[in-house]
Scaffold this active site. Sequence first.
Site, short mmCIF file in Angstrom:
data_model
loop_
_atom_site.label_atom_id
_atom_site.label_comp_id
_atom_site.label_asym_id
_atom_site.label_seq_id
_atom_site.Cartn_x
_atom_site.Cartn_y
_atom_site.Cartn_z
N GLU A 74 -47.42 49.49 -61.67
CA GLU A 74 -46.56 50.67 -61.62
C GLU A 74 -45.17 50.41 -62.21
O GLU A 74 -44.50 51.35 -62.63
CB GLU A 74 -46.45 51.18 -60.16
N GLY B 198 -53.63 59.62 -54.54
CA GLY B 198 -54.89 60.36 -54.44
C GLY B 198 -54.55 61.84 -54.35
O GLY B 198 -53.69 62.24 -53.58
N MET C 12 -49.52 55.48 -50.04
CA MET C 12 -49.29 54.50 -48.98
C MET C 12 -47.85 54.02 -48.84
O MET C 12 -47.59 53.08 -48.08
CB MET C 12 -50.24 53.30 -49.18
N GLU C 13 -46.91 54.65 -49.56
CA GLU C 13 -45.51 54.16 -49.50
C GLU C 13 -44.43 55.24 -49.41
O GLU C 13 -43.32 54.96 -48.93
CB GLU C 13 -45.20 53.29 -50.73
N ASP D 220 -56.96 59.34 -58.44
CA ASP D 220 -58.27 59.58 -57.81
C ASP D 220 -58.11 60.80 -56.92
O ASP D 220 -57.01 61.31 -56.75
CB ASP D 220 -58.68 58.37 -56.97
#
Length: 230
Positions: A12, A78, A172-173, A196
Amino acid sequence: MKIAIMGAMPEEIAPILEELGTYKTTKYADNDYYEATYHGLDVVVAYSKIGKVFSTLTASTMIQHFNCDRLLFSGVAGGINPSLKIGDLIVATKLSQHDLDITAFGHPMGFVPGGSVFVEADKDLISLSKEVAKELGKTVSEGVIATGDQFVHDEKVKKNIVKHFNADALEMEGASVAVVCKSLDIPFFILRAISDTADTDASFSFDEFMESSAIISAEFIMKMVKKLAK
Ligand code: SAH
């Protein structure tokens, strides 16, 4: 102005470091931080490692140790909202921790006393992203991002996150970074490109598209940094 530019994974921030060209590497709190000047603006770049704990540490370090006064996050997510396709960009208007659960005590999901279910991102940075999108002729969605310490690859989990948070994307962050920035009064911006759709095929889709989506997000973030430098 000193800008923190954060990702969670090496892929990233790789396109960001490439764009910077030269930078100074400093080790701190078991991580690498890359300091540079970009179009006259001081920037500090780092990837935190995956999840809420590591991203909290990195965001806090960039602000408190490296004295950054704005934070931009670039990465992949996602998609939940069916309008979001692989490679599409989504800007977080507000973020929530979908796995923060003390509902046993009558509280809503994502809430703990002293906190709030949602943390709103900085309106000026969101406006700036709209200008950049317009200039590039790019469609960039805005929506709710839900964050938790799990890679979601299940329709049922996804549906539950929509039920509680009406989220458009998940990762997740973002929400942990948001909590840090809000607490330290630092304007922040979270951008994600879809890798995704958090369903049963998510891990395969992620492996195939993570790198290309990370580039899409990083390129957009650097256009924003360039505009902030003006
Ligand atoms: N492939 C990695 C693990 C990736 S975890 C490895 O093996 O090391 C997924 C990362 O991308 C996280 O940083 C998260 O923020 C984001 N992400 C993308 N799709 C996601 C999904 N469906 N659920 C949760 N996080 C997702």
